[in-house]
Design a protein around this motif. Structure first.
Motif, PDB file in Angstrom:
ATOM      1  N   ASP A   1       0.310  -1.212   0.155  1.00  0.00           N
ATOM      2  CA  ASP A   1      -0.056  -0.119   0.290  1.00  0.00           C
ATOM      3  C   ASP A   1       0.859   0.934  -0.012  1.00  0.00           C
ATOM      4  OD1 ASP A   1      -2.425  -1.515  -0.075  1.00  0.00           O
ATOM      5  OD2 ASP A   1      -2.052  -1.263   2.562  1.00  0.00           O
ATOM      6  N   ARG A   2       2.243   1.121   0.967  1.00  0.00           N
ATOM      7  CA  ARG A   2       2.634   2.263   0.949  1.00  0.00           C
ATOM      8  C   ARG A   2       2.891   2.415  -0.718  1.00  0.00           C
ATOM      9  NH1 ARG A   2       5.307   4.539   4.938  1.00  0.00           N
ATOM     10  NH2 ARG A   2       4.338   3.176   7.014  1.00  0.00           N
ATOM     11  N   VAL A   3       4.217   1.808  -1.148  1.00  0.00           N
ATOM     12  CA  VAL A   3       4.790   2.185  -2.580  1.00  0.00           C
ATOM     13  C   VAL A   3       3.387   2.497  -3.838  1.00  0.00           C
ATOM     14  CG1 VAL A   3       5.283   0.417  -4.642  1.00  0.00           C
ATOM     15  CG2 VAL A   3       6.217  -0.251  -2.446  1.00  0.00           C
ATOM     16  N   VAL A   4       2.825   1.688  -3.826  1.00  0.00           N
ATOM     17  CA  VAL A   4       1.375   2.857  -4.340  1.00  0.00           C
ATOM     18  C   VAL A   4       0.471   4.311  -3.971  1.00  0.00           C
ATOM     19  CG1 VAL A   4      -0.827   2.426  -5.346  1.00  0.00           C
ATOM     20  CG2 VAL A   4       0.434   0.317  -5.648  1.00  0.00           C
TER      21      VAL A   4
ATOM     22  N   GLU B   1      -1.761   2.564  -9.566  1.00  0.00           N
ATOM     23  CA  GLU B   1      -0.876   1.868  -9.184  1.00  0.00           C
ATOM     24  C   GLU B   1      -1.177   0.491 -10.676  1.00  0.00           C
ATOM     25  OE1 GLU B   1      -2.833  -2.069  -6.461  1.00  0.00           O
ATOM     26  OE2 GLU B   1      -4.198  -0.465  -6.839  1.00  0.00           O
ATOM     27  N   ALA B   2      -1.810   0.631 -12.017  1.00  0.00           N
ATOM     28  CA  ALA B   2      -1.504  -0.389 -12.613  1.00  0.00           C
ATOM     29  C   ALA B   2       0.123   0.373 -13.365  1.00  0.00           C
ATOM     30  CB  ALA B   2      -2.217   0.180 -14.056  1.00  0.00           C
ATOM     31  N   GLN B   3       0.563   1.768 -13.829  1.00  0.00           N
ATOM     32  CA  GLN B   3       1.746   1.453 -13.864  1.00  0.00           C
ATOM     33  C   GLN B   3       2.933   1.204 -13.037  1.00  0.00           C
ATOM     34  OE1 GLN B   3       1.160   5.906 -14.010  1.00  0.00           O
ATOM     35  NE2 GLN B   3       2.102   5.432 -16.046  1.00  0.00           N
TER      36      GLN B   3
ATOM     37  N   TYR C   1       8.519  -4.435 -10.221  1.00  0.00           N
ATOM     38  CA  TYR C   1       7.544  -4.179  -8.530  1.00  0.00           C
ATOM     39  C   TYR C   1       7.357  -4.907  -7.216  1.00  0.00           C
ATOM     40  CZ  TYR C   1       3.041  -4.399  -5.739  1.00  0.00           C
ATOM     41  OH  TYR C   1       2.402  -4.732  -4.874  1.00  0.00           O
ATOM     42  N   HIS C   2       8.526  -6.258  -7.636  1.00  0.00           N
ATOM     43  CA  HIS C   2       9.791  -6.646  -6.738  1.00  0.00           C
ATOM     44  C   HIS C   2      10.655  -6.097  -5.938  1.00  0.00           C
ATOM     45  CE1 HIS C   2       6.935 -10.439  -5.670  1.00  0.00           C
ATOM     46  NE2 HIS C   2       6.622 -10.440  -7.747  1.00  0.00           N
ATOM     47  N   GLU C   3      11.294  -5.408  -7.142  1.00  0.00           N
ATOM     48  CA  GLU C   3      12.053  -4.357  -6.282  1.00  0.00           C
ATOM     49  C   GLU C   3      11.609  -3.440  -5.470  1.00  0.00           C
ATOM     50  OE1 GLU C   3      14.118  -3.456  -9.851  1.00  0.00           O
ATOM     51  OE2 GLU C   3      14.693  -5.373 -10.643  1.00  0.00           O
ATOM     52  N   LEU C   4      10.396  -2.375  -5.851  1.00  0.00           N
ATOM     53  CA  LEU C   4       9.965  -1.650  -5.285  1.00  0.00           C
ATOM     54  C   LEU C   4       9.648  -1.880  -4.186  1.00  0.00           C
ATOM     55  CD1 LEU C   4       8.032   0.198  -7.949  1.00  0.00           C
ATOM     56  CD2 LEU C   4       9.921   1.101  -7.423  1.00  0.00           C
ATOM     57  N   LEU C   5       8.763  -3.535  -3.977  1.00  0.00           N
ATOM     58  CA  LEU C   5       8.672  -3.572  -2.446  1.00  0.00           C
ATOM     59  C   LEU C   5       9.944  -4.067  -1.951  1.00  0.00           C
ATOM     60  CD1 LEU C   5       5.161  -6.701  -3.752  1.00  0.00           C
ATOM     61  CD2 LEU C   5       5.467  -3.713  -2.702  1.00  0.00           C
TER      62      LEU C   5
ATOM     63  N   GLY D   1       8.822   7.569 -13.723  1.00  0.00           N
ATOM     64  CA  GLY D   1       8.345   6.782 -14.071  1.00  0.00           C
ATOM     65  C   GLY D   1       7.636   5.106 -14.826  1.00  0.00           C
ATOM     66  N   LEU D   2       8.982   4.171 -14.072  1.00  0.00           N
ATOM     67  CA  LEU D   2       8.904   2.995 -13.990  1.00  0.00           C
ATOM     68  C   LEU D   2       9.966   2.576 -15.517  1.00  0.00           C
ATOM     69  CD1 LEU D   2       6.078   2.157 -11.851  1.00  0.00           C
ATOM     70  CD2 LEU D   2       8.566   1.676 -11.100  1.00  0.00           C
ATOM     71  N   ILE D   3      10.001   3.436 -16.172  1.00  0.00           N
ATOM     72  CA  ILE D   3       9.913   2.676 -17.297  1.00  0.00           C
ATOM     73  C   ILE D   3      11.763   1.928 -17.869  1.00  0.00           C
ATOM     74  CG2 ILE D   3      10.384   3.524 -19.789  1.00  0.00           C
ATOM     75  CD1 ILE D   3       8.416   5.644 -18.910  1.00  0.00           C
TER      76      ILE D   3
END
Length: 116
Positions: A48-51, A61-63, A71-75, A114-116
């Motif tokens: 939830d914090r990441v989003v 959230e979709a991005q 996503y796992h790296e961000l978590l 932008g997560l790109i």
């Protein structure tokens, strides 16, 4: 206090199950054993914090979830954060929060790119 003990018991059981996974199970999940264990150990509010933090940087959230590995790296990064107090303060501001308020965020570079 009872809830914490109960949560620790569940976490311990989860870690036992992870230890029993074979390579095929891990391949099916698309994660390493270490990644799964880290996911189980991280604070429950991390997704939830990441989003919420990504939304401050203008991402949806979709991005955030579009690239499974990213996503796992961000978590993982968020789960290692030592600045949860400041993070909580920024997230409490909701729509009033700005990216400049989150200079401490370990995922800032991913969010600004932008997560790109």
């Amino acid at each position: 206090m009872f809830d914490r003990i109960k949560a620790l018991k569940h976490r311990w059981q989860d870690l036992k199950q992870i230890a029993q996974l074979d390579q095929r199970d891990l391949d099916d999940l698309g994660m390493t054993r270490d990644q799964i264990e880290a996911f189980v150990r991280m604070p429950q509010d991390v997704p939830d914090r990441v989003v919420a933090m990504a939304q401050i940087f203008g991402l949806t959230e979709a991005q955030v979830r579009a690239d499974h590995d990213r996503y796992h790296e961000l978590l993982h990064t968020c789960g290692q954060c030592k600045d949860r107090k400041n993070c909580g303060k920024v997230l409490e501001r909701g729509a009033l929060a700005q990216p400049a308020d989150a200079e401490f965020c370990l995922n800032k570079s991913s969010f600004t790119a932008g997560l790109i």
